[in-house]
Motif scaffolding. Structure first.
Motif, PDB file in Angstrom:
ATOM      1  N   SER A   2       3.511  16.092 -99.496  1.00  0.00           N
ATOM      2  CA  SER A   2       4.854  16.645 -99.387  1.00  0.00           C
ATOM      3  C   SER A   2       4.935  17.634 -98.231  1.00  0.00           C
ATOM      4  O   SER A   2       3.915  18.121 -97.722  1.00  0.00           O
ATOM      5  CB  SER A   2       5.237  17.352-100.691  1.00  0.00           C
ATOM      6  OG  SER A   2       4.392  18.462-100.914  1.00  0.00           O
ATOM      7  N   ILE A   3       6.179  17.946 -97.832  1.00  0.00           N
ATOM      8  CA  ILE A   3       6.399  18.922 -96.756  1.00  0.00           C
ATOM      9  C   ILE A   3       5.829  20.277 -97.156  1.00  0.00           C
ATOM     10  O   ILE A   3       5.254  21.000 -96.342  1.00  0.00           O
ATOM     11  CB  ILE A   3       7.901  19.027 -96.441  1.00  0.00           C
ATOM     12  CG1 ILE A   3       8.402  17.710 -95.842  1.00  0.00           C
ATOM     13  CG2 ILE A   3       8.168  20.168 -95.474  1.00  0.00           C
ATOM     14  CD1 ILE A   3       9.869  17.712 -95.525  1.00  0.00           C
ATOM     15  N   ARG A   4       5.999  20.633 -98.459  1.00  0.00           N
ATOM     16  CA  ARG A   4       5.482  21.926 -98.924  1.00  0.00           C
ATOM     17  C   ARG A   4       3.975  22.003 -98.724  1.00  0.00           C
ATOM     18  O   ARG A   4       3.445  23.012 -98.237  1.00  0.00           O
ATOM     19  CB  ARG A   4       5.841  22.109-100.391  1.00  0.00           C
ATOM     20  CG  ARG A   4       5.302  23.391-100.994  1.00  0.00           C
ATOM     21  CD  ARG A   4       5.695  23.517-102.447  1.00  0.00           C
ATOM     22  NE  ARG A   4       7.139  23.591-102.583  1.00  0.00           N
ATOM     23  CZ  ARG A   4       7.759  23.648-103.750  1.00  0.00           C
ATOM     24  NH1 ARG A   4       7.063  23.649-104.876  1.00  0.00           N
ATOM     25  NH2 ARG A   4       9.069  23.716-103.806  1.00  0.00           N
ATOM     26  N   ARG A 185       6.621  27.442-100.161  1.00  0.00           N
ATOM     27  CA  ARG A 185       7.588  27.204-101.231  1.00  0.00           C
ATOM     28  C   ARG A 185       8.953  27.779-100.863  1.00  0.00           C
ATOM     29  O   ARG A 185       9.993  27.180-101.149  1.00  0.00           O
ATOM     30  CB  ARG A 185       7.089  27.826-102.537  1.00  0.00           C
ATOM     31  CG  ARG A 185       5.818  27.197-103.054  1.00  0.00           C
ATOM     32  CD  ARG A 185       5.436  27.703-104.416  1.00  0.00           C
ATOM     33  NE  ARG A 185       6.418  27.296-105.401  1.00  0.00           N
ATOM     34  CZ  ARG A 185       6.297  27.526-106.698  1.00  0.00           C
ATOM     35  NH1 ARG A 185       5.222  28.159-107.157  1.00  0.00           N
ATOM     36  NH2 ARG A 185       7.209  27.133-107.543  1.00  0.00           N
ATOM     37  N   THR A 188      10.477  25.439 -98.195  1.00  0.00           N
ATOM     38  CA  THR A 188      10.789  24.072 -98.620  1.00  0.00           C
ATOM     39  C   THR A 188      11.710  24.022 -99.832  1.00  0.00           C
ATOM     40  O   THR A 188      12.230  22.944-100.142  1.00  0.00           O
ATOM     41  CB  THR A 188       9.494  23.314 -98.952  1.00  0.00           C
ATOM     42  OG1 THR A 188       8.767  24.022 -99.978  1.00  0.00           O
ATOM     43  CG2 THR A 188       8.623  23.181 -97.716  1.00  0.00           C
ATOM     44  N   ILE A 191      15.061  22.773 -98.894  1.00  0.00           N
ATOM     45  CA  ILE A 191      14.968  21.361 -98.510  1.00  0.00           C
ATOM     46  C   ILE A 191      14.912  20.486 -99.758  1.00  0.00           C
ATOM     47  O   ILE A 191      15.575  19.446 -99.847  1.00  0.00           O
ATOM     48  CB  ILE A 191      13.724  21.123 -97.629  1.00  0.00           C
ATOM     49  CG1 ILE A 191      13.842  21.914 -96.319  1.00  0.00           C
ATOM     50  CG2 ILE A 191      13.543  19.651 -97.333  1.00  0.00           C
ATOM     51  CD1 ILE A 191      12.636  21.791 -95.418  1.00  0.00           C
ATOM     52  N   THR A 192      14.129  20.939-100.750  1.00  0.00           N
ATOM     53  CA  THR A 192      14.028  20.187-102.002  1.00  0.00           C
ATOM     54  C   THR A 192      15.375  20.145-102.716  1.00  0.00           C
ATOM     55  O   THR A 192      15.790  19.104-103.236  1.00  0.00           O
ATOM     56  CB  THR A 192      12.972  20.830-102.912  1.00  0.00           C
ATOM     57  OG1 THR A 192      11.718  20.880-102.217  1.00  0.00           O
ATOM     58  CG2 THR A 192      12.797  20.027-104.191  1.00  0.00           C
TER      59      THR A 192
END
Length: 465
Positions: A2-4, A185, A188, A191-192
């Motif tokens: 994931s991006i995170r 966190r 992101t 974004i989430t």
């Protein structure tokens, strides 16, 4: 990944690399600094040792005193004669530093040329720091003095400093991991949220909104997504409304055609009877003809509406005189008004406008026809007058009027204020929709005002020629 996780690992690796690099550089810098300071101190001590050795008495106590000097200074001392041969070594501790049995010629030459100043050769790979100096005067055969020291003794303070740096580095890495995870966190999370909201919107939940109150790009993106959802919500409602209208449209048109066809079918069945009088035959033929005309008018109106929806040349503008249309209206409806005992007042003065004369005539035909249908006493008036660069055209009656609840939908297709009575009067339910389409095609709009029991007035504007 994931991006995170990517952001967290990126921060962690970059910061660990930075901390490790800085720590390593700091340790190397401190080692070089301590070594340089040790060289300076050793050079100073060597001069002092040379003076001390030169001042010792040339007797049997020379070596004993030189040993005490070595222990006091902390260096391992060695003395060489004038030929560079090793005479004796005096250790300050238990560990002996290996000594060369003779001085290299280059060392002796360099020492002799330094005018009693110490010589500290650069030996980067050696574990020992060495200093050479020539005595002012030989004592007990000793001409040259060598002082030696392990570099580890110079680096001794760095061991404590190194552990301090290591502890600080480990603590910093721990903090970096925690801060990196928190920062990842934090970055992101919006974004989430936006991704989840976009997925919900894509799945049909157009009421979903993103509650991100930030002034950065994430806040702007969230606002844009909310605006998109709002627009999609409005479009969805409009599509639903259009679908409902379309469904109602097909239901109405089916009903409108079915009724006259049923009437025509019944009339034809009656005409097939053997003992039908001529009077009744004429009656059923007239009924069938009337219903046929009704279907013809229906499809004519539908064709007009279809052209308005799809044909950009629906209106063909030209200059014409409203008086010509007024005379046609007067000819068509004078007898009908007289039959109902109504006064028909049609203005007939010259007034030139720009528009499609055939379609404006169709509009006024519809409005006058409706006015006569729903007016039982009084008058029906059609007027027009110039107002600046426009011409106001009005149709007014003293009929039954229209209640406020129907005014907003009066121009909808197949909408009737009283469906049963409208069909009895032969209407298609499309007349006012056609009127609105034609006036819209002219770049204007149709207006209406009405009072129950007093009458109704329709009006619109056309450009003056």
């Amino acid at each position: 990944m994931s991006i995170r996780s990517k952001l967290a690992w990126t921060f962690i690796l970059l910061l660990i690399f930075g901390i490790t690099s800085i720590s390593s550089y700091s340790i190397l810098f401190i080692r070089d600094y301590l070594l340089e300071e040790g060289r300076v101190e050793m050079e100073r001590d060597t001069r002092w040792l040379a003076v001390t050795a030169s001042s010792l008495a040339d007797d049997d106590e020379f070596e004993k005193r030189l040993l005490e000097t070595a222990r006091t200074s902390g260096y391992q001392l060695a003395v060489y004669d004038s030929t560079g041969h090793l005479l004796n070594t005096f250790a300050s501790g238990d560990t002996l530093i290996p000594m060369s049995q003779s001085l290299p010629a280059g060392i002796m030459e360099s020492v002799n040329n330094r005018n009693n100043l110490p010589l500290l050769p650069q030996n980067p790979g050696s574990e020992v720091l060495t200093s050479y100096v020539a005595l002012n005067q030989p004592v007990a055969g000793a001409k040259y003095l060598q002082a030696s020291q392990f570099k580890d003794e110079i680096y001794e303070p760095i061991k404590t400093i190194r552990w301090i740096i290591y502890y600080g580095m480990f603590i910093s890495i721990g903090l970096v991991v925690v801060v990196s995870i928190w920062m990842a966190r934090y970055l992101t999370k919006p974004i989430t949220q936006i991704k989840d909201a976009a997925q919900d919107i894509a799945d049909g939940d157009v009421d979903r909104e993103i509650n991100i109150k930030r002034s950065d790009e994430f806040g702007t993106l969230a606002t844009s997504v909310n605006q998109m959802a709002s627009k999609l919500r409005a479009d969805t409602e409009q599509i639903k409304e259009f679908a409902e209208k379309q469904r109602q449209f097909f239901a109405d048109i089916t009903h409108e055609i079915r009724n006259p066809l049923h009437t025509i079918s019944g009339a034809l069945d009656m005409l097939g009877l053997d003992k039908l009088s001529e009077e009744k035959k004429s009656k059923y033929i007239a009924t069938a003809k009337k219903q046929t005309e009704r279907i013809s008018h229906l499809f004519k109106d539908l064709k007009t509406l279809q052209r308005y929806d799809s044909d950009e040349y629906f209106v063909e503008r030209q200059e014409f005189d409203l008086a010509d249309i007024a005379r046609h209206i007067q000819d068509w409806y004078a007898d009908k008004a007289k039959e109902k005992g109504l006064e028909l007042n049609i203005a007939d003065h010259t007034c030139k406008v720009v528009g499609d004369p055939g379609k404006i005539e169709q509009v006024l035909d519809n409005l006058i026809s409706n006015a006569l249908k729903y007016t039982n006493e009084g008058s029906v008036d059609m007027t027009y007058k110039k107002e600046e660069n426009q011409v106001l055209i009005s149709v007014k009656d003293t009929g039954i009027g229209i209640s406020d609840e129907h005014l907003n939908r009066l121009f909808d297709r197949f909408y009737r204020t009283d469906k049963a009575r409208s069909r009895d009067k032969g209407g298609t339910g499309l007349g006012l929709a056609v009127v609105k389409s034609i006036i819209k095609g002219h770049g204007s709009d149709i207006h209406v005002e009405s009072t129950i029991g007093e009458g109704t007035r329709f009006w619109f504007y056309l450009p003056k020629a």
